[in-house]
Each structure stands twice: as structure tokens, then as C-alpha cells.
Scaffold this motif. Sequence first.
Motif, PDB file in Angstrom:
ATOM      1  N   SER A  42       0.828  -1.205   0.000  1.00  0.00           N
ATOM      2  CA  SER A  42       0.000   0.000   0.000  1.00  0.00           C
ATOM      3  C   SER A  42       0.860   1.251   0.000  1.00  0.00           C
ATOM      4  CB  SER A  42      -0.936   0.025   1.205  1.00  0.00           C
ATOM      5  OG  SER A  42      -1.910  -0.972   1.092  1.00  0.00           O
ATOM      6  N   LEU A  45       2.479   2.057  -3.281  1.00  0.00           N
ATOM      7  CA  LEU A  45       1.515   2.617  -4.222  1.00  0.00           C
ATOM      8  C   LEU A  45       1.162   4.058  -3.856  1.00  0.00           C
ATOM      9  CD1 LEU A  45       0.265   1.407  -6.704  1.00  0.00           C
ATOM     10  CD2 LEU A  45      -1.702   0.742  -5.337  1.00  0.00           C
ATOM     11  N   LEU A 103      -1.592   8.499 -15.702  1.00  0.00           N
ATOM     12  CA  LEU A 103      -2.514   7.585 -15.025  1.00  0.00           C
ATOM     13  C   LEU A 103      -2.132   6.136 -15.273  1.00  0.00           C
ATOM     14  CD1 LEU A 103      -5.927   9.379 -15.526  1.00  0.00           C
ATOM     15  CD2 LEU A 103      -4.643   9.096 -13.414  1.00  0.00           C
ATOM     16  N   ILE A 106       0.256   4.969 -12.842  1.00  0.00           N
ATOM     17  CA  ILE A 106      -0.336   4.573 -11.554  1.00  0.00           C
ATOM     18  C   ILE A 106      -1.172   3.294 -11.706  1.00  0.00           C
ATOM     19  CG2 ILE A 106      -1.803   5.326  -9.645  1.00  0.00           C
ATOM     20  CD1 ILE A 106      -1.209   8.187 -10.447  1.00  0.00           C
ATOM     21  N   ALA A 107      -1.857   3.178 -12.843  1.00  0.00           N
ATOM     22  CA  ALA A 107      -2.829   2.085 -12.999  1.00  0.00           C
ATOM     23  C   ALA A 107      -2.158   0.713 -13.031  1.00  0.00           C
ATOM     24  CB  ALA A 107      -3.662   2.301 -14.255  1.00  0.00           C
ATOM     25  N   THR A 110      -1.262  -0.490  -9.697  1.00  0.00           N
ATOM     26  CA  THR A 110      -2.515  -0.628  -8.939  1.00  0.00           C
ATOM     27  C   THR A 110      -3.150  -1.990  -9.193  1.00  0.00           C
ATOM     28  OG1 THR A 110      -2.989   1.726  -8.929  1.00  0.00           O
ATOM     29  CG2 THR A 110      -4.861   0.265  -8.674  1.00  0.00           C
ATOM     30  N   VAL A 111      -3.291  -2.317 -10.482  1.00  0.00           N
ATOM     31  CA  VAL A 111      -3.948  -3.583 -10.816  1.00  0.00           C
ATOM     32  C   VAL A 111      -3.112  -4.752 -10.317  1.00  0.00           C
ATOM     33  CG1 VAL A 111      -4.721  -5.039 -12.700  1.00  0.00           C
ATOM     34  CG2 VAL A 111      -5.153  -2.586 -12.776  1.00  0.00           C
ATOM     35  N   ALA A 113      -1.011  -4.857  -7.850  1.00  0.00           N
ATOM     36  CA  ALA A 113      -1.077  -4.979  -6.383  1.00  0.00           C
ATOM     37  C   ALA A 113      -2.451  -5.463  -5.924  1.00  0.00           C
ATOM     38  CB  ALA A 113      -0.756  -3.635  -5.728  1.00  0.00           C
ATOM     39  N   THR A 114      -3.501  -5.060  -6.641  1.00  0.00           N
ATOM     40  CA  THR A 114      -4.845  -5.501  -6.253  1.00  0.00           C
ATOM     41  C   THR A 114      -4.941  -7.018  -6.307  1.00  0.00           C
ATOM     42  OG1 THR A 114      -5.718  -3.460  -7.195  1.00  0.00           O
ATOM     43  CG2 THR A 114      -7.305  -5.179  -6.704  1.00  0.00           C
ATOM     44  N   PHE A 115      -4.424  -7.583  -7.391  1.00  0.00           N
ATOM     45  CA  PHE A 115      -4.481  -9.052  -7.516  1.00  0.00           C
ATOM     46  C   PHE A 115      -3.530  -9.723  -6.536  1.00  0.00           C
ATOM     47  CE2 PHE A 115      -6.813  -7.994 -11.293  1.00  0.00           C
ATOM     48  CZ  PHE A 115      -7.710  -9.043 -11.407  1.00  0.00           C
ATOM     49  N   LEU A 117      -2.647  -8.707  -3.533  1.00  0.00           N
ATOM     50  CA  LEU A 117      -3.166  -8.726  -2.162  1.00  0.00           C
ATOM     51  C   LEU A 117      -4.396  -9.626  -2.021  1.00  0.00           C
ATOM     52  CD1 LEU A 117      -2.756  -5.026  -0.963  1.00  0.00           C
ATOM     53  CD2 LEU A 117      -1.269  -6.981  -0.583  1.00  0.00           C
ATOM     54  N   ALA A 118      -5.014  -9.991  -3.162  1.00  0.00           N
ATOM     55  CA  ALA A 118      -6.182 -10.870  -3.078  1.00  0.00           C
ATOM     56  C   ALA A 118      -5.812 -12.324  -3.345  1.00  0.00           C
ATOM     57  CB  ALA A 118      -7.242 -10.406  -4.073  1.00  0.00           C
TER      58      ALA A 118
ATOM     59  N   PRO B 307     -10.705  -8.864  -6.600  1.00  0.00           N
ATOM     60  CA  PRO B 307      -9.702  -8.047  -7.299  1.00  0.00           C
ATOM     61  C   PRO B 307     -10.151  -7.577  -8.681  1.00  0.00           C
ATOM     62  CG  PRO B 307      -9.030 -10.343  -7.227  1.00  0.00           C
ATOM     63  CD  PRO B 307     -10.236 -10.223  -6.350  1.00  0.00           C
ATOM     64  N   SER B 311     -10.220  -3.671  -9.545  1.00  0.00           N
ATOM     65  CA  SER B 311      -9.344  -3.124 -10.601  1.00  0.00           C
ATOM     66  C   SER B 311     -10.142  -2.293 -11.589  1.00  0.00           C
ATOM     67  CB  SER B 311      -8.640  -4.245 -11.356  1.00  0.00           C
ATOM     68  OG  SER B 311      -7.864  -4.997 -10.478  1.00  0.00           O
ATOM     69  N   ILE B 315      -9.655   1.773 -12.240  1.00  0.00           N
ATOM     70  CA  ILE B 315      -9.245   2.401 -13.495  1.00  0.00           C
ATOM     71  C   ILE B 315     -10.317   3.366 -13.998  1.00  0.00           C
ATOM     72  CG2 ILE B 315      -8.758   1.891 -15.921  1.00  0.00           C
ATOM     73  CD1 ILE B 315      -7.230  -0.558 -14.867  1.00  0.00           C
ATOM     74  N   MET B 318      -9.862   6.525 -12.081  1.00  0.00           N
ATOM     75  CA  MET B 318      -8.718   7.320 -12.521  1.00  0.00           C
ATOM     76  C   MET B 318      -9.054   8.075 -13.802  1.00  0.00           C
ATOM     77  SD  MET B 318      -5.538   4.790 -11.818  1.00  0.00           S
ATOM     78  CE  MET B 318      -5.312   4.063 -10.206  1.00  0.00           C
ATOM     79  N   ALA B 368      -6.500   4.246  -6.405  1.00  0.00           N
ATOM     80  CA  ALA B 368      -5.611   3.084  -6.424  1.00  0.00           C
ATOM     81  C   ALA B 368      -6.034   2.140  -5.297  1.00  0.00           C
ATOM     82  CB  ALA B 368      -4.161   3.522  -6.254  1.00  0.00           C
ATOM     83  N   ALA B 369      -6.794   1.107  -5.657  1.00  0.00           N
ATOM     84  CA  ALA B 369      -7.472   0.283  -4.648  1.00  0.00           C
ATOM     85  C   ALA B 369      -6.567  -0.182  -3.496  1.00  0.00           C
ATOM     86  CB  ALA B 369      -8.163  -0.900  -5.316  1.00  0.00           C
ATOM     87  N   PRO B 370      -5.403  -0.779  -3.765  1.00  0.00           N
ATOM     88  CA  PRO B 370      -4.618  -1.286  -2.631  1.00  0.00           C
ATOM     89  C   PRO B 370      -4.123  -0.171  -1.711  1.00  0.00           C
ATOM     90  CG  PRO B 370      -3.877  -2.223  -4.701  1.00  0.00           C
ATOM     91  CD  PRO B 370      -4.776  -1.103  -5.050  1.00  0.00           C
ATOM     92  N   ALA B 371      -3.939   1.035  -2.267  1.00  0.00           N
ATOM     93  CA  ALA B 371      -3.599   2.161  -1.392  1.00  0.00           C
ATOM     94  C   ALA B 371      -4.831   2.558  -0.593  1.00  0.00           C
ATOM     95  CB  ALA B 371      -3.096   3.344  -2.215  1.00  0.00           C
ATOM     96  N   TYR B 373      -6.986   0.674   0.611  1.00  0.00           N
ATOM     97  CA  TYR B 373      -7.174  -0.204   1.776  1.00  0.00           C
ATOM     98  C   TYR B 373      -6.680   0.513   3.041  1.00  0.00           C
ATOM     99  CZ  TYR B 373      -7.679  -3.922  -1.736  1.00  0.00           C
ATOM    100  OH  TYR B 373      -8.068  -4.682  -2.805  1.00  0.00           O
ATOM    101  N   GLN B 374      -5.672   1.385   2.863  1.00  0.00           N
ATOM    102  CA  GLN B 374      -5.213   2.188   4.006  1.00  0.00           C
ATOM    103  C   GLN B 374      -6.048   3.444   4.190  1.00  0.00           C
ATOM    104  OE1 GLN B 374      -3.347   1.162   6.235  1.00  0.00           O
ATOM    105  NE2 GLN B 374      -1.505   0.150   5.538  1.00  0.00           N
TER     106      GLN B 374
END
Lengths: 349, 618
Positions: A42, A45, A103, A106-107, A110-111, A113-115, A117-118, B307, B311, B315, B318, B368-371, B373-374
Amino acid sequence: MKGWMGKIRTLFLLSLLSLLLSGCGKENLTAFSPKGYGAEVSLNLIIISLLVMIFVFIVVMVIYTIVLIRYRQKKGQEDFVPKQTEGNKALEVIWTVIPIILLIIIAVPTVSATFDLADTTEKNDSLNISVTGNQYWWHFNYGEEEIQTSQDLYIPTGEKVYLNMMSSDVLHSFWVPTLAGKMDTNPENENTMYIEAYEEGVYYGKCAELCGPSHSLMDFKVIAVSPEEFDQWVEDMQNVNPDATPETASAQEGQALFENSCLSCHAIGSSPTAVGPNLTNFGDRSKIAGVVDYSKENLVKWILNPEEFKPGNKMSGNYSVPEPEEAEKIADYLLQLQPSEVTPESATE
Amino acid sequence: MSTTIEQNKGFGATLWDYLTTVDHKKIAVLYLIGGGFFFILGGLEAMAIRIQLIKPANDFVSAGFYNEILTMHGTTMIFLAAMPLIFALMNAVIPLQIGARDVAFPFLNSLGFWLFLFGGILLNASWFLGGAPDAGWTAYAPLSTTSPGHGVDFYVLGLQISGAGTLIAGINFLVTIINMRAPGMTYMRMPLFTWTTFVVSALILFAFPALTVGLFLLMFDRLFGSGFFDASMGGNSVIWEHLFWIFGHPEVYILILPAFGIFSEVLPTFSKKRLFGYTAMVFATVLIGFLGFMVWAHHMFTVGLGPAANSIFAIATMAIAVPTGIKIFNWLFTMWGGSIRINTAMLWALGFIPSFTIGGMTGVMVAAAPADYQYHDSYFIVAHFHYVIVGGVVFGIFAGLHYWWPKMFGKILDETLGKITFWTFFTGFHLTFFIQHFLGLMGMPRRYWTYGADQGLELGNVISTVGAFLMAIGAIVFLYNVIITTIKGDKVSGDPWDGRTLEWSIPNPTPHYNFTQIPLVRGLDPLWIEKTEGRKGMTPAEPIGDIHMPNPSILPFVMSLGLFIAGFGAIYQIDNPIWLVVLIIGMGITFGAMFIRSVKDDHGHHIHKEDLDKGAGL
């Protein structure tokens, strides 16, 4: 990747430190100094997106400053009529395309890390703990190990621990900022997340979803200990004899009182009863009910009037309040429930 | 508006005039007063929150009462302050800006206002009737379905009634802008404030039904024993979250887009330049409105949607930064090469740009989803949305009020007091909310009644509270400004700012019928075009003739009053079925008024052209 991220992070934290005289908050509560995998992902990111955004902000502010310095109406210019520009196609394309590129920067992480962490591929080979959010306390059930506990979540360091979360009443959210981001506990479906603590320590957890008057008083702890200590703790907890006779007479009387009036809600040992918090290792805790300073005096007060500490809790009004001297005996009994050498103190040493 | 004729009227006559008015200009004043009142109320609630949090383990208010205050602060500010204040500006300006004599449905316009007001009063009546709602403005089930007492019932019924008013107002503006534009005003010649109002009205049309449905389900769960959100009865609490945010996220754009429109009027006027990139601005507005419907689940990243969903919504969220960025840069380049006059209205617009840019930056960060989470449900989010809603919407309302005050009331708000308001409020705002970004990541969840002394959160909270007091001082100075200007201010001409759009072509005070002759629009910034060609006013599109105007009516007030009474019946019938009588009486009043409205022929009245010269309708 990790190397330069680390450097940037150090730089970032240093500048932040100078920015904020108070530092970055309390160690083991703040998300700024992660000590677990999720929190690290987190924060990385956060830093990537913050850097990109600071770049955008600087560009905006530079143009803004130039505009305000150069194009303010000066004395004697009141009648000046500027050229009525319609627009500029090239500029429009530039400030459409460049943000898209930024973007994407960043994207992509993001994607990914999302996968990440899941990810549940290692779930079946890992330690699994069922977490239940309640108004206003946390229940932890180590299914395979047959251990039930509350408020203090013991985990081994250096490995993924899967938390399977649900709520018994309203929504709650499980948040240990230093270890990982949060995850809601819902009443109808189980959510899974994993935490991995890098180092031993006591990490502070909070409920992050409004759940009633005592929402802000639902603190809990994650106690990360070395894998060996954890195994020791598991063994100690498994060996608890709920009927063991305490040493002092007062505690013995307390035990009798407890079994008469409290046991229907509060379990000792591995009984699945979870109307109220499981108290098997109550003597090892460092807070009463998550937020009250740990002392016999406070415990007696709690037993006599929990409403004073946690407004709206489910205990108030649902038990026959004991006489003060009885409460003292119950407190004596609870305080000596110290099944393990592995305690919050041993994690911070 | 406040003309000599009116000033000579007694209080009772004036009151009756406002109770029955269907004139968009007077309804604007009503919205302003109603919204202003609730803004003060919401502000007091905010101050209670900040005082409670000034030190650890404070006991200024109790835990349960604190939840009521935070719920009512959010609900009041969004539904009862920000939206009505924006409707005030829309009502005051839109018909003038498109060259119309009123809105398409003046009767409905009045009905929309009274529904909002009675809904708001019903909601706030809960304070005196056993406690306000305490489940947060988001009213997440099961907390909202199990919350004891009647607080959440008042939330459900109050919002249902005022929400109907909003829906009506949205439809009204949609029809007005489609049908009532002056000859020559094509879509691509509409001022940006009209454009944003147009898009916002469409958003209301599609977003509010989701809230209506959600509130109905919640009402059935609480009052009639259903279990839509009750897991033990096979319901699902996450459904509420979806319904709420399918409405709730577009709601954010319903608030911010009109503010964007206001800045797009203020910046060109005080830079003496036409809006840079008009076409891009229009498309950015439409795109923001469109994307606003595809991002609701970014409020739910921690709900456990998985996820893939996280995701996609990350996006999509954003992507909204792109049209928003287009807007920021076009505003900057509107000023570039211009001749910038800085007065209070312009100050608010200038203060908006950096403030809102920060809100937009953190918006991308929370996407940014995982960020997230905080950030989620921490003070970081509180900081983020206050940067957007205060730094964007409230700044926009202030800019709009200062800009259009001479059009609404014929006087310019005092500039010195205006600047004092701006600087105290602006400083206070950043002091209050910037630090909250850090508080959030330091481990302070939102909606916390208290925090421990040993958690490193003291300093940030003290700073935040000090800032809140500065904001309060700014708001008080503004209120003083309004009073002093009303008493002492000098009348100004109909075009005090050297305006560019149609509303500034109307003399001061604005006649009842707005335009003696409907103007002919020959391009963007029609008044500016006429000015550059040496003409003083607009070229008329029609000869002087009789003007058809709607009649006033008390029925909208009566209809809303009926629903207000019915609301109490619905809430209390659960305690005692006798209250069903009240429910039936209330509904009877509303249906009776609707019946009268349906059968009574009311064709309005005409102002004859012979009377126009004599000042009729002024």
C-alpha cells in the motif's frame, strides 16, 4: 524495484518527518512505517501516486503563478480588451494525452497490487484464522488448532496468515495500519485477506466502519511472535484446562461465581461460545476490553458498570450485576488466567 | 426583486407572496434562505465534532450523541445545504442566462422547494423527538436497520420527501434548458453554467431513483418488518451499499459540476476573455457526468468485491481525472493573456484552483485500490472529500453568490468584508483539512468519537480544530456582510461586472417577466458580442407584445405539508397503529391538493403590452 522504492521511501519519510514535527504518528499504529507485506504494498503505491500527483500539482501551480503575476490588470489598463482566444487544439491534446500516460503509470502497479493482495493460492497451506467482528470486540478462532480467543490476535512472523472474516451483527472493518490495509467484516459473506508481519511486535488494530456508539472503542492488537514462540503459544492454549483450580481462595470463589453467572456468554478454553469475548488468556492481555488500562481496579469497575467504558455494549443490562466484593473475586480469578509465557511483553522484547 | 411596490407591502402580504410564489427568482431566494439556514446548522454540528476531538478522551459530547451529530452533519450539508444553495443559484440564473421568462414548470419549481424544506424540517425534527439518526449519512445496513429509536426513520422519510423535491427540480431544469432557450441559443452557445446545470439535471434524473429505491427498501425493513438488508432473513446488507453509492457517487458530481459552471462564468468575466476551449469544456462536463455513473464501487474497495471488480472500478475512477484535468488547464488558459481583476468572487475562484487540484490529486490516489485499503474510512478520506466539497462546491457557492448577488438583490456584497471572509475561510479550510490526510494514515479512522492519549494524534487534531474555528469566523463575517449589504448597500446597474452572458443584459431590478422582449442570441457570450459591436443591449427577437406569466399558487406548499404530516404518521404507526390516521390525513391533504390542481383550470395571466411601459410586473 525494491531497492529504489526503498530509497524513495526513506527520502519521502525524511521529508515528511521534517514537515511534521510530530513525526508520522505512533509506531505500530501508523501506516507510514509498514512492518508487514500488505502495508508495504500500500505504501509503495501511495508513494508512486503521490509523486505523480505532486508533479501535476507543480505544473498547475507554475502556470497559476505565472498567470497571476503577468496578467493582473494594472492601473490605467481598465479599458484594455485582451484577445478573445477560442482555444488551442494542440494544447487540448497535450493536456489530455499526458494525464493519460501519468494515469497508466499509476494504474499498472494498482492492478498488479490488487491481484497480489487478493491472492489465495497459498491459503490451504497456511495458518487460517476466522475473525468475527462484534459490537464492540473481536473474536478469533484458530480452526485447525482448536483455539478460541478474543481481542489479542497472535500470529507468527514471516509467513502469510489468512484471516477469514465475518461479522456477527453490523458491519465492522479490520484495520491494523502498520501490517496491512483494512477489510470489512460483513454479516452475510466471508472475506479473506492475509497479513504477514516482518518483525515481532504488538501492532495496534482499529475498527474502521461505523458500528455504533463505541465504534471508536473497538481497539485490538495483533501480537506477532517468532514461529517458535507461536508454536509454544498454541501448545499452551491447547493445554488450558478450563476447570483448573486457581491458587488463591479469592480467585477460587471468583471461579465459582464466574461459572455461575458469566460462563453462558464468556468461554474459557476452546468452547465455541462467543456471545461475549473469550477470556482464556485474559491475564495475558494489556488492556481491558481493548481500551481500558489494565488494572484490577478498572476490571472491577468494568464488571460493575461496563457502560461507563463502552457505551452501547451488549453486556450492559444483560447480566445480573454482582456485589462489589463478588466483582473483586471474579477479577482475581480473571487476572490469574495466564496460560502462556508468550505474551505481548514477550513480543516486544 | 425587492422593489418599491413590495417594500410597501406588509409582512403578512410578503409572507403570502413567498408561500405562493412560482417566480424562479423568488424561489431562488427561498432556496438561499433554506439552504443557508441548514448550512449554519451543519456548521454548528461540525464545530461540535471538532470541539469533541480537540483533545484525547474528551467528553464534550457522549458517544451516542456524537454519532447523531456526525450523521446529521453529513446529511445536512449534502442534502439540505449544498444542494439547495446550488438550486438557489440555478433558479436565480438559468432562466436569465438562456433568455427565458421562467422555468418550464413554475408550479413544480415551487413544489420542489417546499418538498425539500419540509423534508429537511422532518429530518431535523428528530433532534427533539428522541434523537437524530446515528448510522452515518451513508446509513449502512445493518447498523441503520437495527439502530434503536426513530432516528433512522426520520432519516428515511425526511430524505425521501426532500429527494422527491430534488428529482422534480432536476426534471424541471432539464425541460427548461431543452425547451426554453432564446432564439439563436444553440446547445453549443449555452454558457457553461447552463451546460453544467443541464448535465447535473440529467444526473439527478438517473441517480436519485437509486436513492429512492434504497430508502424505500430501508423503510420497509425498519417500519414494516421486511428483510431486504437482513442476512438472517436471506437479505444482503451489501445491496444497500451498492444502491446508496449508485446514487451517492453521481451525487458528488451533482454538487461539483454546477460549481465548475460557476467558475467557468466568473473566470472569463474577470479575465475579460472568453472561456478557453469552450468545446473541450462542454465535452469534459458531459464525460464527467457519464463516467460518474461507472465508479460507485470505489467507495467499496474494502467490502470484498474481489480483485477484478476493484481493478475495473479503480481504473474507471482514474479516468475521471482526465476530463477534470482538461477543465483545470482550460481555466488557467482562460486567465492566460487576460486582464485579471481580483475581487471577492474572483478570489474564491482563484482559491478554488489549488484547493480543488489537491482534492483531485488525492482523488486519484484513493482510486488506487490497494492504497485505498489504508485510506478507506480513515481521516485521509475525510480530508479528501472535504477538499472536493468545501474546496470545490462551497468555494463555488461563495463565488457564485458574490458574482450574482447584484443580479439577485441589486447590490454588491461588501468587498472588504468579502475579502476578510475569503482569507479566514480559506486559511481555516486548509488548516482544518490538510493535516487530516496525515491523521488518517497515522491510524485515525473516521467517525471516531475519541482517540487515546498515547496514539500520536493530538497535535493534528488541535490544528484541525483551530482551523475549523477560523472557518466559522469566515462564515460569520459573510453572514454579517449579507445583513450589512442588505441594509446599507447601494443599488448598482444591471451589469456591474461588465458581464458577457444574457443575465447581465437585464436592468436592475429584474422585472417579474425577466425580458420585455426575448433576446436574439448570435453566439457564445451574446452580451459581449453586442458590446463589441457597439450596442448597449441585446437585439430583440420579437416585437413588444403581451407577456404570458403563470399564477401563484399555495398548492405546492399544501402538498408538501401533507407529506410532512404523513411522514410522522408513517414513523409512529410502528409504536401505535392509531398513527395510521395521521398518515392517512397527511396523504389525504396531499392527494386533495393534487386533485384540486388537476381539475382547476389555471391558464396564468397576461401582462399587456400597454402596461409594460408603465412598469407593470416590476
